[in-house]
Design an enzyme around this catalytic site. Structure first.
Site, short mmCIF file in Angstrom:
data_model
loop_
_atom_site.label_atom_id
_atom_site.label_comp_id
_atom_site.label_asym_id
_atom_site.label_seq_id
_atom_site.Cartn_x
_atom_site.Cartn_y
_atom_site.Cartn_z
N SER A 42 0.81 -1.22 0.00
CA SER A 42 0.00 0.00 0.00
C SER A 42 0.84 1.27 0.00
O SER A 42 0.35 2.33 -0.40
CB SER A 42 -0.94 0.00 1.21
OG SER A 42 -0.20 -0.14 2.42
N ASP A 57 -2.55 6.19 11.84
CA ASP A 57 -1.76 5.71 10.71
C ASP A 57 -0.47 6.53 10.68
O ASP A 57 -0.46 7.68 10.25
CB ASP A 57 -2.53 5.88 9.41
CG ASP A 57 -1.77 5.32 8.20
OD1 ASP A 57 -0.59 4.94 8.36
OD2 ASP A 57 -2.35 5.29 7.10
N HIS A 67 1.65 5.26 6.40
CA HIS A 67 1.43 5.88 5.10
C HIS A 67 1.67 7.39 5.21
O HIS A 67 1.94 7.91 6.29
CB HIS A 67 0.01 5.58 4.60
CG HIS A 67 -0.26 4.13 4.44
ND1 HIS A 67 -0.84 3.35 5.44
CD2 HIS A 67 -0.02 3.28 3.41
CE1 HIS A 67 -0.95 2.10 5.03
NE2 HIS A 67 -0.46 2.02 3.80
#
Length: 435
Positions: A158, A403, A406
């Site tokens: 990702s 998160d 990312h």
């Protein structure tokens, strides 16, 4: 190690048992040399012994340690002197960013930090400054002219998708694409066609580069990795592309069971008495070795491979339940930086495997395979402020998950594509050639 200490102790005893008449006849500087010999041997062999027992004995199969890594196999500025664009610092850039979260590009909710109320904007106002030169601003039109009539694939997890979406946003002010993905719901495989330039941009998702079974975000059991079998979902399509940007990293921190030739050879974090823990580093090295071998053996692939190095996460401890957060709003200062052993181990493994693949690629003279390093590790270590944290979802969401892996769009990850363009310009002949 015990034998070594016995050797040194005996050497010291024998040295100091020399007859006094002999020692007194020595000149002063020779006496000093005689006494320094055991110390020098001790200081030489202790680090070597540590490396042997703590790394080699654990079957990491690493190259000799190199703490000052020279990225001279990477992009260089087309200046009168060589410049390592991967070494530098972040400096304030009030004109940033290149685009906004309202631009006509794909920014999924998880990386749309501004949409869900992040109160600060300073994380978008920094730019990477190499130590000895200037990195040109991203030029979307120039990028598309270089890749005109070609195809590019991001192979990875990702975070690779994160980079592809960043590139799409950087190009959005110049051109739009037609989504030719086979299915709109599968974010693991995307295909964008820029019709005006006949340029295809593709994402091929793979968590570990090699064949994997039992892949889940929060697996209860170890993920099975077949370290000598490449993941065919991306490898079989490699011949369709002129450029492949390959990466992998954070999925190797989970529980893993290693297979070679169909049999269990070890694991990482499996905690099974009858299976040897070979650590994540063993699987990481083998995965890149297998992936590069697949590209070298793929007779239809004649392009350029760019290895994007490990991108660190920045989870910090928090009082409430959860795995941590990342609340910082500015890059780390030099004084705040700390040495992260595991990050440099992973990066060193990547570089080691890339060098090996490059040597093999040079032998494939008919295909002229190229292997390049897109080194983002040093720059991204300094950006704990660039992650979504709790701003990748609506604030009313229950049990929000931070998160810190990312990257926000726009944000520091846009640097990766600035560096990518810089490397493409060199490959296209607009600068000093790569060796």
């Amino acid at each position: 190690m015990q034998n070594f200490f016995f050797f040194v102790s005996q050497m010291r005893v024998n040295t100091f048992k020399l007859p006094n008449r002999y020692i007194y006849k020595l000149k002063p500087h020779r006496k000093a040399i005689l006494l320094l010999i055991p110390t020098l041997i001790f200081l030489t062999f202790i680090p070597l012994d540590y490396f042997h027992h703590n790394l080699l004995a654990r079957k990491l199969r690493l190259a000799p340690p190199c703490w000052v890594v020279n990225s001279n196999d990477t992009a260089r500025a087309g200046l009168s002197h060589k410049c390592d664009v991967f070494r530098g610092k972040w400096v304030p850039y009030p004109k940033g960013p290149y685009y906004t979260n309202d631009s006509a590009c794909v920014i999924q909710d998880g990386q749309n930090c501004v949409r869900f109320g992040r109160p600060d904007a300073e994380f978008m106002k920094w730019r990477w400054k190499p130590d000895e030169c200037e990195l040109p601003l991203f030029d979307g039109a120039q990028f598309l002219e270089i890749v005109k009539g070609k195809s590019m694939a991001f192979v990875g997890d990702s975070v690779a998708r994160n980079q592809m979406q960043s590139l799409g946003c950087l190009l959005s002010s110049v051109a739009t694409y037609v989504d030719e993905s086979s299915t709109k719901s599968d974010r693991g495989f995307r295909r964008w066609l820029y019709t005006d330039y006949n340029f295809t941009l593709t994402l091929m998702r793979t968590t570990h580069l090699v064949k994997a079974r039992g892949v889940e975000n929060y697996p209860n059991n170890p993920i099975d990795l077949y370290l000598d079998e490449v993941d065919d979902s991306w490898a079989n399509l490699a011949g369709d592309f002129d450029y492949i940007i390959i990466s992998s990293g954070h999925w190797f921190s989970k529980q893993l069971m290693y297979y070679e030739k169909g049999k269990v050879v070890g694991c990482s974090l499996c905690q099974q008495n009858n299976v040897k823990d070979l650590t994540m580093y063993y699987g990481y090295r083998m995965a890149f070795e297998t992936a590069f071998r697949a590209l070298l053996d793929h007779q239809n692939f004649k392009g350029t491979v760019l290895l994007r190095t490990f991108s660190p996460a920045h989870f910090e401890a928090e009082e409430r339940e959860g795995r941590g957060n990342c609340v910082r709003t500015r890059p780390f200062t030099k004084q705040e930086m700390k040495f992260d052993w595991y990050i440099w181990m992973l990066r060193m493994i990547q570089q080691d495997q890339l060098r090996a693949a490059k040597r093999e690629g040079r032998r494939e003279r008919g295909r002229r395979l190229k292997f390049r390093l897109l080194d983002v590790t040093e720059a991204m270590r300094r950006r704990p402020d660039g992650h979504p944290n709790h701003y990748g979802h609506p604030p009313e969401k229950k049990k929000p998950v931070a998160d810190c892996l990312h990257w926000c769009l726009p944000g520091p990850i846009d640097l990766w594509n600035e560096l990518l363009l810089h490397m493409l310009k060199i490959e296209d002949g607009e600068g000093e050639g790569l060796k």
